[in-house]
Design a protein around this motif. Sequence first.
Motif, PDB file in Angstrom:
ATOM      1  N   SER A  59      -5.748  -0.492  -2.748  1.00  0.00           N
ATOM      2  CA  SER A  59      -6.129  -1.075  -4.033  1.00  0.00           C
ATOM      3  C   SER A  59      -4.892  -1.721  -4.666  1.00  0.00           C
ATOM      4  O   SER A  59      -3.953  -1.007  -5.020  1.00  0.00           O
ATOM      5  N   PRO A  60      -4.885  -3.067  -4.782  1.00  0.00           N
ATOM      6  CA  PRO A  60      -5.934  -3.987  -4.368  1.00  0.00           C
ATOM      7  C   PRO A  60      -6.029  -4.104  -2.842  1.00  0.00           C
ATOM      8  O   PRO A  60      -5.060  -3.848  -2.131  1.00  0.00           O
ATOM      9  N   ARG A  61      -7.211  -4.485  -2.384  1.00  0.00           N
ATOM     10  CA  ARG A  61      -7.489  -4.608  -0.961  1.00  0.00           C
ATOM     11  C   ARG A  61      -6.523  -5.584  -0.288  1.00  0.00           C
ATOM     12  O   ARG A  61      -6.226  -6.644  -0.823  1.00  0.00           O
ATOM     13  N   GLN A  62      -6.033  -5.206   0.888  1.00  0.00           N
ATOM     14  CA  GLN A  62      -5.148  -6.061   1.671  1.00  0.00           C
ATOM     15  C   GLN A  62      -5.863  -6.387   2.985  1.00  0.00           C
ATOM     16  O   GLN A  62      -5.841  -5.606   3.915  1.00  0.00           O
ATOM     17  N   GLN A  63      -6.516  -7.544   3.008  1.00  0.00           N
ATOM     18  CA  GLN A  63      -7.272  -7.952   4.195  1.00  0.00           C
ATOM     19  C   GLN A  63      -6.378  -8.787   5.109  1.00  0.00           C
ATOM     20  O   GLN A  63      -6.003  -9.900   4.754  1.00  0.00           O
ATOM     21  N   ALA A  96       0.868  -1.182   0.000  1.00  0.00           N
ATOM     22  CA  ALA A  96       0.000   0.000   0.000  1.00  0.00           C
ATOM     23  C   ALA A  96       0.903   1.230   0.000  1.00  0.00           C
ATOM     24  O   ALA A  96       1.338   1.675   1.067  1.00  0.00           O
ATOM     25  N   ASN A 112      -2.211 -11.788   4.117  1.00  0.00           N
ATOM     26  CA  ASN A 112      -3.469 -11.294   3.556  1.00  0.00           C
ATOM     27  C   ASN A 112      -4.342 -12.450   3.084  1.00  0.00           C
ATOM     28  O   ASN A 112      -4.052 -13.625   3.329  1.00  0.00           O
ATOM     29  N   ARG A 128      -7.036  -2.230   4.500  1.00  0.00           N
ATOM     30  CA  ARG A 128      -8.320  -2.694   3.964  1.00  0.00           C
ATOM     31  C   ARG A 128      -8.861  -1.782   2.869  1.00  0.00           C
ATOM     32  O   ARG A 128      -9.650  -2.205   2.023  1.00  0.00           O
ATOM     33  N   ALA A 129      -8.411  -0.514   2.891  1.00  0.00           N
ATOM     34  CA  ALA A 129      -8.869   0.445   1.873  1.00  0.00           C
ATOM     35  C   ALA A 129      -7.924   0.516   0.678  1.00  0.00           C
ATOM     36  O   ALA A 129      -8.201   1.227  -0.282  1.00  0.00           O
TER      37      ALA A 129
END
Length: 249
Positions: free
Chosen positions: A181-185, A160, A223, A178-179
């Motif tokens: 791009s791409p999302r990193q959960q 990120a 992730n 989490r916000a």
Amino acid sequence: MQTSPLIGPDALPLYLRLADQIHDDLRAADGTDGARLPSERQLAERYAVSRVTIRAALGELRERGVLVSLPARGWAVAAAPQQRGAGTAGRVLGFADLAAQRGLVMRNEVLSSAVRPATVREAELLRTVAGADLFEMRRLRYLNDLVIAVEHNRLPLTVAPELATTDFTQRSLYEVLRAASPRQQPHYADYSVEARIATDDEREQLDITGPVPILAATQLTFNQEGVPIELTVQAYRGDRYTFRASITD
């Protein structure tokens, strides 16, 4: 801010590339929990590498929680990563998440933050290369204005890029991930805790004046794709923090 391009897989050490290949092959074969792998000799022949390299790759997969070693019986598939962390709805909770759950007021004091080259050890853990851009941050974590922990975060900047320009006195690290791009959960983590004596810096930062022990936690977070995205070391005041875990079969 201009960031470095994503590092290609060929730059990784051979055993890490081999670990990724074996992991991909296991997923493609839909290996079930407990399924035995071929012997190290057979694997070395299959992948055309030495047994030393095979052993290092299998050890890496054990560290990731993909495999387990069976004394005198070789290797077997462990519980799938997506099953880990099921007790928290398939995600890792950050300090801010836990504070919100308990109705506590959380705040951060950022001691330092910078982008620097990753060391060899950091690169191995985070599956990048030595010298790649790494975001590093040190901060104090407070609950209801009581200092609880000092935290040292390290993340590959490619995860990120906005990490480098975010005001972390106002936002949480996991909120930014989490916000992204791409999302990193943050999905699951390898977590270890040890009790020790506080260093002089920790005693000052955590306002320790008496014989208060430290609970030092090291967390490597992965992730939703099973890729490591965060290496964090936290030093908690032992009189203000309790570690709890649920153990299953």
